[in-house]
Design an enzyme around this catalytic site. Structure first.
Site, PDB file in Angstrom:
ATOM      1  N   ASP A  52       0.832  -1.207   0.000  1.00  8.24           N
ATOM      2  CA  ASP A  52       0.000   0.000   0.000  1.00  8.24           C
ATOM      3  C   ASP A  52       0.864   1.253   0.000  1.00  8.24           C
ATOM      4  O   ASP A  52       0.540   2.250  -0.639  1.00  8.24           O
ATOM      5  CB  ASP A  52      -0.918   0.007   1.222  1.00  8.24           C
ATOM      6  CG  ASP A  52      -2.027  -1.010   1.055  1.00  8.24           C
ATOM      7  OD1 ASP A  52      -2.140  -1.581  -0.044  1.00  8.24           O
ATOM      8  OD2 ASP A  52      -2.768  -1.236   2.022  1.00  8.24           O
ATOM      9  N   GLU A  54       3.850   1.635  -1.266  1.00  7.52           N
ATOM     10  CA  GLU A  54       4.425   1.867  -2.605  1.00  7.52           C
ATOM     11  C   GLU A  54       3.360   2.445  -3.536  1.00  7.52           C
ATOM     12  O   GLU A  54       3.607   3.363  -4.315  1.00  7.52           O
ATOM     13  CB  GLU A  54       4.951   0.542  -3.195  1.00  7.52           C
ATOM     14  CG  GLU A  54       6.280   0.116  -2.593  1.00  7.52           C
ATOM     15  CD  GLU A  54       6.617  -1.345  -2.890  1.00  7.52           C
ATOM     16  OE1 GLU A  54       7.795  -1.667  -2.885  1.00  7.52           O
ATOM     17  OE2 GLU A  54       5.690  -2.155  -3.110  1.00  7.52           O
ATOM     18  N   TYR A  55       2.157   1.883  -3.431  1.00  5.94           N
ATOM     19  CA  TYR A  55       1.065   2.381  -4.272  1.00  5.94           C
ATOM     20  C   TYR A  55       0.793   3.851  -3.952  1.00  5.94           C
ATOM     21  O   TYR A  55       0.656   4.687  -4.842  1.00  5.94           O
ATOM     22  CB  TYR A  55      -0.193   1.541  -4.038  1.00  5.94           C
ATOM     23  CG  TYR A  55      -1.377   2.020  -4.841  1.00  5.94           C
ATOM     24  CD1 TYR A  55      -1.598   1.516  -6.117  1.00  5.94           C
ATOM     25  CD2 TYR A  55      -2.250   2.978  -4.337  1.00  5.94           C
ATOM     26  CE1 TYR A  55      -2.667   1.957  -6.875  1.00  5.94           C
ATOM     27  CE2 TYR A  55      -3.319   3.429  -5.087  1.00  5.94           C
ATOM     28  CZ  TYR A  55      -3.528   2.910  -6.353  1.00  5.94           C
ATOM     29  OH  TYR A  55      -4.584   3.359  -7.101  1.00  5.94           O
ATOM     30  N   LYS A 136     -36.411  14.948  -4.179  1.00  9.20           N
ATOM     31  CA  LYS A 136     -35.659  13.851  -4.815  1.00  9.20           C
ATOM     32  C   LYS A 136     -34.183  14.092  -4.512  1.00  9.20           C
ATOM     33  O   LYS A 136     -33.550  14.975  -5.083  1.00  9.20           O
ATOM     34  CB  LYS A 136     -35.916  13.825  -6.322  1.00  9.20           C
ATOM     35  CG  LYS A 136     -35.223  12.653  -6.989  1.00  9.20           C
ATOM     36  CD  LYS A 136     -35.715  12.477  -8.414  1.00  9.20           C
ATOM     37  CE  LYS A 136     -35.143  11.252  -9.068  1.00  9.20           C
ATOM     38  NZ  LYS A 136     -33.681  11.251  -9.171  1.00  9.20           N
ATOM     39  N   LYS A 310     -45.733  10.220  -4.928  1.00  6.04           N
ATOM     40  CA  LYS A 310     -46.092   8.796  -4.840  1.00  6.04           C
ATOM     41  C   LYS A 310     -47.531   8.674  -4.362  1.00  6.04           C
ATOM     42  O   LYS A 310     -47.907   9.363  -3.385  1.00  6.04           O
ATOM     43  CB  LYS A 310     -45.200   8.081  -3.824  1.00  6.04           C
ATOM     44  CG  LYS A 310     -43.735   8.155  -4.138  1.00  6.04           C
ATOM     45  CD  LYS A 310     -42.898   7.607  -2.988  1.00  6.04           C
ATOM     46  CE  LYS A 310     -41.428   7.782  -3.275  1.00  6.04           C
ATOM     47  NZ  LYS A 310     -40.593   7.486  -2.110  1.00  6.04           N
ATOM     48  N   CYS A 439      -7.855  24.086 -42.144  1.00  5.50           N
ATOM     49  CA  CYS A 439      -7.783  23.200 -40.977  1.00  5.50           C
ATOM     50  C   CYS A 439      -6.615  23.652 -40.094  1.00  5.50           C
ATOM     51  O   CYS A 439      -5.543  23.966 -40.617  1.00  5.50           O
ATOM     52  CB  CYS A 439      -7.576  21.757 -41.431  1.00  5.50           C
ATOM     53  SG  CYS A 439      -7.507  20.596 -40.055  1.00  5.50           S
ATOM     54  N   CYS A 463     -12.846  19.332 -42.558  1.00  7.83           N
ATOM     55  CA  CYS A 463     -11.523  19.409 -43.180  1.00  7.83           C
ATOM     56  C   CYS A 463     -11.525  18.472 -44.381  1.00  7.83           C
ATOM     57  O   CYS A 463     -12.060  17.368 -44.301  1.00  7.83           O
ATOM     58  CB  CYS A 463     -10.483  18.971 -42.152  1.00  7.83           C
ATOM     59  SG  CYS A 463      -8.901  18.542 -42.855  1.00  7.83           S
ATOM     60  N   CYS A 469      -4.879  14.247 -42.837  1.00  2.96           N
ATOM     61  CA  CYS A 469      -4.970  15.176 -41.703  1.00  2.96           C
ATOM     62  C   CYS A 469      -4.613  14.440 -40.416  1.00  2.96           C
ATOM     63  O   CYS A 469      -5.289  13.500 -40.023  1.00  2.96           O
ATOM     64  CB  CYS A 469      -6.391  15.743 -41.616  1.00  2.96           C
ATOM     65  SG  CYS A 469      -6.698  16.680 -40.109  1.00  2.96           S
TER      66      CYS A 469
HETATM   67  S1  IVH Z   1     -38.707   6.205  -4.612  1.00  2.00           S
HETATM   68  C1  IVH Z   1     -39.469   2.517  -7.804  1.00  2.00           C
HETATM   69  N1  IVH Z   1     -38.170   8.445  -3.398  1.00  2.00           N
HETATM   70  O1  IVH Z   1     -34.425   8.526  -7.426  1.00  2.00           O
HETATM   71  C2  IVH Z   1     -38.446   3.504  -7.381  1.00  2.00           C
HETATM   72  N2  IVH Z   1     -36.583   7.662  -4.975  1.00  2.00           N
HETATM   73  O2  IVH Z   1     -35.408   7.224 -10.259  1.00  2.00           O
HETATM   74  C3  IVH Z   1     -38.760   4.089  -6.042  1.00  2.00           C
HETATM   75  N3  IVH Z   1     -34.583   9.071  -5.162  1.00  2.00           N
HETATM   76  O3  IVH Z   1     -33.201   5.295  -7.692  1.00  2.00           O
HETATM   77  C4  IVH Z   1     -37.829   5.167  -5.681  1.00  2.00           C
HETATM   78  N4  IVH Z   1     -35.171  10.571  -3.678  1.00  2.00           N
HETATM   79  O4  IVH Z   1     -32.128   6.805  -5.949  1.00  2.00           O
HETATM   80  C5  IVH Z   1     -37.745   7.552  -4.302  1.00  2.00           C
HETATM   81  N5  IVH Z   1     -37.835  10.390  -2.193  1.00  2.00           N
HETATM   82  C6  IVH Z   1     -37.414   9.514  -3.092  1.00  2.00           C
HETATM   83  C7  IVH Z   1     -36.173   9.659  -3.748  1.00  2.00           C
HETATM   84  C8  IVH Z   1     -35.794   8.716  -4.696  1.00  2.00           C
HETATM   85  C9  IVH Z   1     -34.231  10.197  -4.523  1.00  2.00           C
HETATM   86  C10 IVH Z   1     -33.777   8.412  -6.212  1.00  2.00           C
HETATM   87  C11 IVH Z   1     -33.525   6.962  -5.975  1.00  2.00           C
HETATM   88  C12 IVH Z   1     -34.071   6.255  -7.191  1.00  2.00           C
HETATM   89  C13 IVH Z   1     -34.263   7.364  -8.164  1.00  2.00           C
HETATM   90  C14 IVH Z   1     -35.550   7.130  -8.928  1.00  2.00           C
END
Ligand code: IVH
Length: 718
Positions: A52, A54-55, A136, A310, A439, A463, A469
């Site tokens: 590690d 060396e890496y 989201k 939802k 060109c 071109c 080229c």
């Molecule tokens: S519900 C059937 N709720 O968005 C899928 N997704 O395209 C149900 N995400 O892959 C997902 N916030 O990574 C849900 N409040 C939320 C969310 C959420 C972010 C993301 C999640 C999912 C993508 C959906």
């Protein structure tokens, strides 16, 4: 073994100030090759050949060079790959219930349509549907499996069916309870949600990474991903990651009957849920929610890219089910693209593989939606002048000049665009851009504007140097070694450019004679190159001498012959000899050969003309001839006519778990079946996975035979 990324934060960067730019370039290339080799052995083969320490030393030197010469950084650089560490590093986990995704809505109308579809589907007399509206979160979805109330597995989404086991790392997150709180929790509970990094934690982490000479992440999402994909959980523990619960997978019993009820239940179990989540009772409330969250977006300490709606009642969710891979009961309402203002410093011309010119705007770097943007495509000469592809006026006719303040837009992962020019900020010394007539390559060949299909002057400049080229030659070589063509490991863009500049590789066949010529070239003696990297490179080249016909045709880089067209040609002709003979005849104007090619599925005039142009050119014929002496081209599989499904029309629906939709389609077609997107009386078979919706119903209506994925695999004998 200790993980590699564990580094002292105070260690100074190696001193690379003594290197000239040319020396640094060679060393950067050598280190890139060496690091890629070590990464492969460590991540994929689990057989590291260096310690590690060396890496770390190699990586530090590599990072120090990139810090001194940021122009060396490319998308291919090992420094950019941490967020997407190769798979194989973590154990695979098959999700008990697939992790699917949401469909997107962008406009108000899309949201109204979504609600309308639900009301119609459920045959509701009124439109009284409650929705859980949630931000989201732009992070990584995660599935947490609890058995007997104890956390047993944490898995990433992966391809939806199989994810990666990151349990040890997830256990370090404060927001994830090891044990569910409360009595009577169902025996099996899969809690799903999003892992994210706050914006301020992301900025602070990047500061630390920069100081230690480590990878700097592009946005909080990448840094959350990079932090989770650590082999050493103590590193994950040092990264501040949060988790919001919002969904579930397998549940041995449902504790609640609504989405909002489940969210409260998650809280009672000890999870954080998003505080902005709201129960909405109408489309108007959904739209108001979208608006209100968008207003707060900049102030939130985590990235969001829209809101999610939802259907609240879970029994309704169950009735609504899924269409393909997305639920009918939920949708993501995305925010419009993000914009930012910055100054256009310069315009450069990029010459592509087929000689087409793309003007690229060099910007004063600016952050748009968490990503630093420095380059922006300006498409073509007309676009700069304010004229669109169809002659329409863009930006109310405002042209783009060097020195202008421009508005940049970035939508999702789409390439950033200039959407406007702020004329009020135009400085008096702003310069009009004069599109080159020659060109920029050393040949200074003439530039012409391409004709459109209608025979008019098009907007794209090209071109006329063709194979003479050097820009076109190098772009073709890049395509030739790329993943979908010859896929030569260790011959990235930089190495190739270097070999090209040094005259080691001038055309594809030269790649395969490098080893033979090495007694003269002595690659290992080039400063900074080593015996191991040279050996690895030769090994990689050797392993690619055998190639499938479709890849070979694609690798020739003929205009209009992308992967799909190459596959159609390979399937149509079956062997290289057949394709080559036909192409030479087509180039000579042989009417029968042209008619035969035209009769192939997906092949039309444009492709035929391009093949004729290519093989009509003696220089190209020479390239092909020298190349075919070096490689072995494997015949394409002709569709089988005697399989159990030959001649049958098949529809795949729902989520497939053992193969991707593309694989399923390719296998079916190889066996002589026709794959269709919709079910009708003419359909012979429907293969339905979990979440299958309307297509399954259609199949039942028409009495079409329905198979599970496993039954299908048995039928085709796989
Ligand atoms: S519900 C059937 N709720 O968005 C899928 N997704 O395209 C149900 N995400 O892959 C997902 N916030 O990574 C849900 N409040 C939320 C969310 C959420 C972010 C993301 C999640 C999912 C993508 C959906």
């Amino acid at each position: 073994m200790m993980a590699r990324a564990a580094k002292s934060k105070t260690r100074p960067l190696p001193d690379v100030t003594g290197l000239t730019k040319a020396q640094a370039k060679v060393e950067h290339m050598r280190l890139a090759l060496e690091l890629e080799g070590h990464d492969k052995r460590y991540y994929q083969d689990d057989a590291p050949s260096v310690t590690d320490a060396e890496y770390d030393a190699l990586r530090q030197r590599f990072n120090a060079i990139e810090q001194r010469f940021p122009e060396f950084v490319s998308a291919e650089s090992p420094s950019q790959k941490v967020g997407a560490a190769p798979s194989g590093r973590f154990k695979k986990v098959r999700h008990a219930v697939p992790m699917l995704s949401l469909d997107n809505a962008f406009a108000e109308e899309d949201v109204r349509d979504f609600v309308g579809r639900i009301v119609r589907f459920l045959k509701l007399a009124d439109d009284k549907v409650d929705f859980s509206a949630e931000p989201k979160i732009d992070g990584l979805s995660m599935s947490l499996r609890y058995e007997g109330g104890e956390l047993v597995t944490a898995a990433t989404r992966g391809d939806g069916a199989v994810g990666e086991d990151v349990t040890a790392n997830i256990r370090t997150l404060e927001d994830v309870p090891q044990k569910l709180k409360g009595r009577n929790v169902p025996d099996v509970c899969e809690v799903r949600g999003e892992v994210y990094m706050t914006k301020h934690a992301f900025l602070a982490l990047n500061e630390r990474q920069k100081a230690a000479g480590d990878t700097v992440f592009a946005n909080p999402r990448n840094s959350a991903a990079g932090s989770l994909r650590q082999k050493d959980p103590t590193i994950t523990a040092s990264r501040p990651l949060g988790f919001f619960a919002y969904a579930w997978g397998e549940m041995s019993a449902m504790p609640e009957g609504t989405q909002s009820g489940m969210i409260h239940w998650f809280e009672r179990c000890g999870f954080k849920t998003n505080p902005l989540t709201k129960l909405c009772h109408s489309v108007e409330e959904l739209l108001a929610f979208h608006h209100a969250i968008e207003q707060q977006r900049a102030e939130l300490d985590y990235d969001i890219d829209g809101v999610v709606y939802k259907v609240d009642r879970i029994d309704w969710q169950d009735r609504l089910g899924f269409v393909s891979r997305t639920p009918r009961w939920g949708i993501a309402h995305k925010f419009p693209a993000e914009r930012a203002m910055t100054v256009l410093r310069d315009i450069e011309i990029q010459v592509g593989r087929t000689g087409s010119f793309t003007p690229v705007g060099k910007l004063e770097p600016v952050g748009v939606g968490g990503v630093i943007v420095q380059n922006v495509t300006l498409h073509n000469e007309d676009y700069i002048k304010g004229i669109g592809n169809k002659g329409e006026i863009l930006r109310e006719g405002r042209d783009i000049r060097i020195g202008d303040t421009v508005v940049i837009q970035r939508a999702g992962d789409v390439i950033p665009q200039v959407v406007d020019v702020v004329i009020d900020k135009r400085p008096s010394n702003a310069r009009e851009f004069h599109f080159p007539k020659k060109c920029p390559c050393p040949l200074h060949t003439d530039v012409t504007r391409e004709e459109t299909a209608a025979g008019e002057e098009g907007s794209r400049a090209r071109c006329t140097g063709e194979f003479a080229c050097p820009y076109q030659k190098i772009e073709h070589l890049k395509l030739f070694v790329s993943r979908r063509a010859f896929d030569i490991d260790g011959l990235g863009e930089k190495q190739l450019q270097y070999f090209f500049d040094e005259d080691f590789v001038k055309e594809p066949a030269d790649i395969f004679t490098l080893e033979k010529r090495n007694s003269k070239l002595k690659l290992e003696e080039i400063e900074g190159y080593g015996e191991t990297s040279v050996r690895n490179l030769f090994g990689a080249i050797e392993s690619r001498r055998r190639i499938a016909l479709e890849r070979f045709i694609y690798a020739l880089g003929m205009r209009h012959v992308g992967e799909t067209t190459a596959l159609a040609l390979a399937r149509g002709y079956g062997s290289w000899d057949a394709f080559h003979d036909a192409s030479l005849k087509v180039a000579r104007g042989d009417e029968e050969a042209i008619a035969d090619m035209d009769a192939l599925d997906q092949i039309g005039d444009t492709v035929i003309k391009s093949i004729a142009d290519y093989f009509g050119e003696s220089h190209n014929r020479g390239i092909v001839e020298r190349l075919t002496r070096e490689v072995e081209i494997v015949d394409a599989e002709k569709p089988k006519r005697n399989s159990a499904v030959a001649g049958k029309t098949v529809v795949f629906t729902g989520s497939l778990e053992k193969m991707t939709r593309d694989e399923a389609k390719a296998t079916a077609e190889r066996l002589g079946a026709k794959v269709s997107g919709s079910v009708s009386k003419k359909t012979d078979l429907v293969v339905a996975g979990p979440g299958a919706g309307s297509k399954l119903a259609e199949a039942n209506k028409h009495g079409v035979k329905v198979l599970t994925e496993d039954e299908w695999l048995t039928l085709i004998g796989e």
